[in-house]
Enzyme design. Structure first.
Site, PDB file in Angstrom:
ATOM      1  CG  HIS A 388      -2.089   0.821   1.163  1.00 47.74           C
ATOM      2  ND1 HIS A 388      -2.396   1.632   0.090  1.00 47.74           N
ATOM      3  CD2 HIS A 388      -3.105   1.008   2.040  1.00 47.74           C
ATOM      4  CE1 HIS A 388      -3.529   2.263   0.320  1.00 47.74           C
ATOM      5  NE2 HIS A 388      -3.970   1.913   1.495  1.00 47.74           N
ATOM      6  CE1 TYR A 519      -8.532   8.565   7.855  1.00 44.93           C
ATOM      7  CE2 TYR A 519      -9.146   6.488   6.828  1.00 44.93           C
ATOM      8  CZ  TYR A 519      -8.411   7.649   6.822  1.00 44.93           C
ATOM      9  OH  TYR A 519      -7.567   7.912   5.776  1.00 44.93           O
ATOM     10  CB  THR A 532      -6.665   9.695   1.359  1.00 51.59           C
ATOM     11  OG1 THR A 532      -5.741   9.395   2.410  1.00 51.59           O
ATOM     12  CG2 THR A 532      -6.665   8.586   0.325  1.00 51.59           C
TER      13      THR A 532
END
Length: 918
Positions: A388, A519, A532
């Site tokens: 990621h 979140y 993000t």
């Protein structure tokens, strides 16, 4: 194997020196082509400085300048930079995010800390951040990479998300070898499109999005070192690695022009050859040397084990490791056939743990978590697990969607040659090419043979037992909710994402009687190198909604509260999509402050091996949350992230030891020393909206021991949700969530019918039914709520068509999926008796329907409750206590504030396998 296009780190320098240097604007050269890529100045430098040896193969700051124009990066030099919000606005958003999560006393403490920050450290840090950002592609990017690359815990279940693809629509193709070969062939065309810059850029309502991450998707590996991880990339790589029963194989699939050199049938032959060879080794024996399990270890341990692997110059382990690291991607062929969505999701996220005669034979050993992985089960079920650091969920979703679509279209073209293609151009048919044109390639599969010394054997053993523990500590449940989806939600006038977010809030409140930090990532890829921003779901409006929903309140009150909560979420999402949140800005200032302390400490001592970064409970300083893919909602007109970020918030653990400036202890800025910072960054509900019809599910592990990890996909007629936790009543949470979704539909339908009967106005303020065909509207207009004709119908020419009694949803007395409905009128009001018709019978009204029991009712097993009574009583007592002591508290505020300031040749590598007859 020597990596091509070696990338190096820029040696770190003092931050003070960096910001004192004049900013040199890079010269962007243009050519006759319609685009140019600027030299993007980013250094993927871990916050902990890597060793010189490790720097040699680390990822460079930018893709090299292309001489040939293309469409993929055509908009890169036109994208705006990520803006830095105003400091005061950030602080106000921060306080607003915390207010519903804190008591009055806690919030007063936080307000004081914020005010102190605004009067002391805040303005200075904000100005220095702006100056720092002038020479950067993005003000958050370096800190973002640092947080990921310095994360020391295992990446499995902590960082890597998964996608579960839908099955191939052609049942005959849902077997392992056929499905895997098809996905590989499509993936190679995607790689070609990216390298040739023929992949159309992503857009949202005509606005182009950043495409930089696609250049980091293939040939990339996360490599641990003693001083933090690094990203290595070979952007000219041509081979794939295949894992089967924990054993490694490789073969070339592209030529030097990135054209495919193997047909889908050729790939299938290779895969079947590999499967047959892997079966020759008993699975128990293969498991004892399944080196892939080492990639699940603690990163520092894994770094030491890589040194053990490569320290013997006579060993071929270094070559084998290079083959794996530089592969385009890894294909994992599993021998299992999970049948449920939950079991499939677990297999894609962390593999299975199955012990036979004391030996691990589960699929958890058949992975390499430092790379992009395509996983295919024996029954053809397929998914993706990805590293990621450099890519977000939105990027991998595009990859997953395109290759899934291409597998279908390629099969269609085998039937009809005029069927469309996903690609602007495709590789020449390998079967019609001269083999000499392929260049120096090896298409025959090779098996990597590792030299397993005693140390490695022991390491594999204990890495596996530790991983098995980790797997057993987590559980997964899936909800494939087919009651309704985006179409129904939008017809009721709601943003689909906000609607589902409120469902999570209501389900959690219904189980535990409280709200917790939540979140959701919002995508910011409309900015250059955007990643993000954090959407903080909990608001005063969301708290009011969950309390109203679970109370004995009228249905209209519940709907009104839901609308206000959803609108508040939509507004937050829009702000975050414009990079106007609070989390990334505050995190960048925290990282900046830490760097400044590191530089000051370096000037007074040579012992700076940790570069000022400290760890607490294995967490990284300010480790950011995990991302996601954009989720568009018709109402919100904005883009949400969908993937997931580390911690799903910013893990703010910093060493309690004061930093030194010129030998003088420097306290942590008040806003970060305050307990509110830890509360906002301790995520209980970590959520992400990501997906489209190509995916069946997507998800990730929980980010805290007390939390849930929730990945969801909102489709037209269904909602797919995958929930993970460390055995925190996951099944019960999912069941409560399903019950809520059914109950809120019941309430909305009753309200819509009441509104229609009152004036023909729908729930969203419009007449008619959104999504209803015109033919349906003709019938609906002629029927009143009680099933009786209210308009003169035109005579029907064919009398047969006029026979029979009209059946309508309103006349059945049933709501939802066939059961009678709740005992609460309008979701909680008083009941109404039967209305007598002219003939003496009774006609069921919408109000009456609500007094009948239903499987939509009794949410969570207990039904509605007035938790607000208890909460209000406690709040009143707390307020009285607070006001009683406020004057004493104010007089000692300075003391409390002070107390609150206290983290060889490649072709020869492997044994060549004889090809099977296919």
């Amino acid at each position: 194997m020597t990596l091509t296009e070696v990338r190096t780190f820029t040696p770190p320098r003092a931050f003070g020196d960096a910001i004192s240097q004049p900013v040199v604007t890079p010269v962007i050269t243009t050519s006759t082509t319609p685009r140019s890529i600027p030299e993007l100045q980013i250094t993927l430098k871990p916050a902990i400085s890597p060793s010189p040896k490790a720097r040699q193969n680390s990822m460079a700051s930018t893709p090299e300048e292309k001489s040939k124009g293309g469409v993929t990066f055509a908009h890169q030099d036109k994208l705006p930079k990520l803006p830095i919000p105003e400091l005061e606005s950030t602080c106000q958003r921060y306080l607003a995010s915390l207010k519903p999560l804190q008591t009055h006393r806690e919030h007063a403490e936080t307000r004081r800390a914020v005010q102190e920050f605004l009067q002391t450290d805040g303005p200075e840090l904000h100005e220095k951040l702006k100056k720092y950002a002038e020479g950067q592609t993005s003000y958050i990017e370096q800190f973002w990479y640092d947080s990921y690359l310095n994360y020391d815990n295992p990446v499995v279940l902590n960082l890597n998300p998964f996608f579960l693809l839908e099955d191939d629509p052609t049942p005959a193709r849902n077997n392992q070898v056929t499905r895997a070969a098809s996905l590989i062939a499509s993936a190679l065309e995607f790689v070609r499109a990216v390298r040739r810059e023929e992949l159309p850029p992503d857009t949202v309502r005509g606005t182009p999005l950043d495409m930089y991450q696609y250049s980091r998707l293939f040939g990339t590996a996360r490599v641990p070192t003693d001083s933090g991880c690094q990203i290595q990339q070979d952007d000219k790589t041509k081979h794939v690695v295949v894992m089967c029963h924990g054993q490694f194989y490789w073969f070339d699939v592209l030529d030097d022009n990135s054209d495919a050199i193997m047909t889908e049938k050729d790939i299938a032959i290779n895969l079947q050859t590999i499967v047959d060879d892997a079966r020759q080794t008993p699975i128990q024996e293969a498991a004892k040397s399944a080196l892939g399990v080492l990639s699940t270890e603690n990163r520092k341990v894994w770094s030491g084990l890589r040194d053990v692997l490569t320290r013997d110059p006579g060993s071929n382990n270094a070559d084998c490791l290079s083959i794996v690291d530089s592969a385009l991607f890894v294909v994992c062929l599993d021998y299992t056939e999970p049948t449920t969505a939950a079991a499939l999701s677990q297999n894609m996220l962390c593999g299975t743990s199955e012990i036979e005669k004391g030996v691990q034979i589960g699929t958890c050993t058949n992975r390499w978590y430092d790379k992009l992985q395509i996983i295919v089960c024996k029954n053809g079920s397929a998914g993706i697990n990805f590293e990621h650091t450099g890519v977000d969920g939105h990027t991998v979703l595009r990859f997953a969607s395109d290759i899934y679509t291409d597998t279908i279209l390629r099969f269609a073209r085998s039937i009809n040659g005029k069927a469309p293609s996903m690609w602007a151009s495709t590789s020449p048919d390998p079967s019609k090419r001269d083999p000499e044109s392929f260049g120096d390639v090896s298409t025959t599969p090779h098996k990597l043979e590792w030299d397993m010394g005693p140390e490695l054997s022991v390491a594999v053993r204990f890495a596996e037992t530790r991983l098995a523990d980790l797997i057993e500590q987590n559980e997964f449940q899936c909800l494939d909710f087919h009651g309704y989806g985006k179409n129904f939600i939008t017809s009721m006038g709601f943003s689909p994402d906000a609607f589902v977010q409120m469902a999570f809030q209501a389900a959690y409140y219904g189980l535990y009687g409280r709200v917790e930090c939540t979140y959701e990532p919002a995508m910011t890829k409309m900015f250059l190198h955007g990643r993000t921003e954090a959407i903080r779901t909990v608001s005063d409006d969301s708290v009011n909604f969950v309390q109203t929903f679970w109370a004995d309140a009228p249905g209209d009150a519940k709907i009104d509260a839901l609308r206000k909560a959803c609108q508040a979420h939509v507004n937050k999402t829009r702000d975050c999509a414009k990079a106007q949140g609070c989390d990334r800005h505050l995190y960048a200032m925290l990282c900046l402050w830490q760097r400044m302390q590191d530089d000051d400490a370096a000037s007074t001592t040579s012992d700076n091996s940790m570069n000022g970064y400290s760890f607490e409970d294995g967490s990284i300083i300010g480790s950011p949350s995990k991302d996601s893919v954009f989720s568009q909602s018709m109402e919100s007109q904005s883009v949400n992230g969908g993937g997931r970020e580390r911690g799903d918030s910013i893990n703010s653990h910093i060493s309690a030891t004061p930093s030194q400036r010129g030998g003088v202890p420097q306290p942590l800025p008040a806003i970060f020393a305050d307990a509110g910072w830890d509360k906002l960054n301790t995520t209980i509900l970590s959520t992400s909206n990501c997906g489209n019809p190509s995916l069946r599910h997507f998800g990730f592990g929980p980010v805290s021991g007390e939390g849930f990890g929730i990945g969801y996909i909102i489709k037209d007629e269904c909602i797919s949700i995958c929930v993970s936790s460390r055995h925190r009543q996951t099944r019960r949470f999912v069941d409560t969530l399903e019950s809520y979704l059914l109950e809120i539909r019941r309430i909305l339908r009753i309200a819509a019918r009441n509104a229609a009967s009152a004036g023909g106005v729908g729930a969203n303020g419009t007449t008619g039914n959104k999504g209803m065909s015109r033919a349906r509207e003709i019938d609906a207009a002629a029927i009143n709520q009680n099933g009786q004709e209210k308009l003169a119908r035109p005579k029907i020419g064919n009398r047969i068509k006029s026979r029979g009694r009209l059946i309508t949803g309103q006349s059945s007395g049933l709501i939802g999926h066939g059961g009678p409905t709740s005992m609460y009128t309008n979701g909680g009001g008083s009941s109404v008796g039967n209305i007598k018709g002219a003939g003496g019978g009774s006609v069921s009204s919408a109000m009456e329907e609500s007094v009948v029991m239903s499987e939509d009712d009794e949410i969570g097993g207990y039904g509605f409750f007035d938790a607000g009574m208890l909460q209000q009583a406690l709040k009143a007592r707390q307020q009285a206590h607070y006001h009683h002591h406020s004057h004493n508290h104010d007089s000692s505020s300075d003391d409390r504030s002070n107390q609150s300031r206290q983290r060889r040749s490649r072709r020869d590598v492997g044994k060549k396998l004889p090809l099977i007859d296919y």
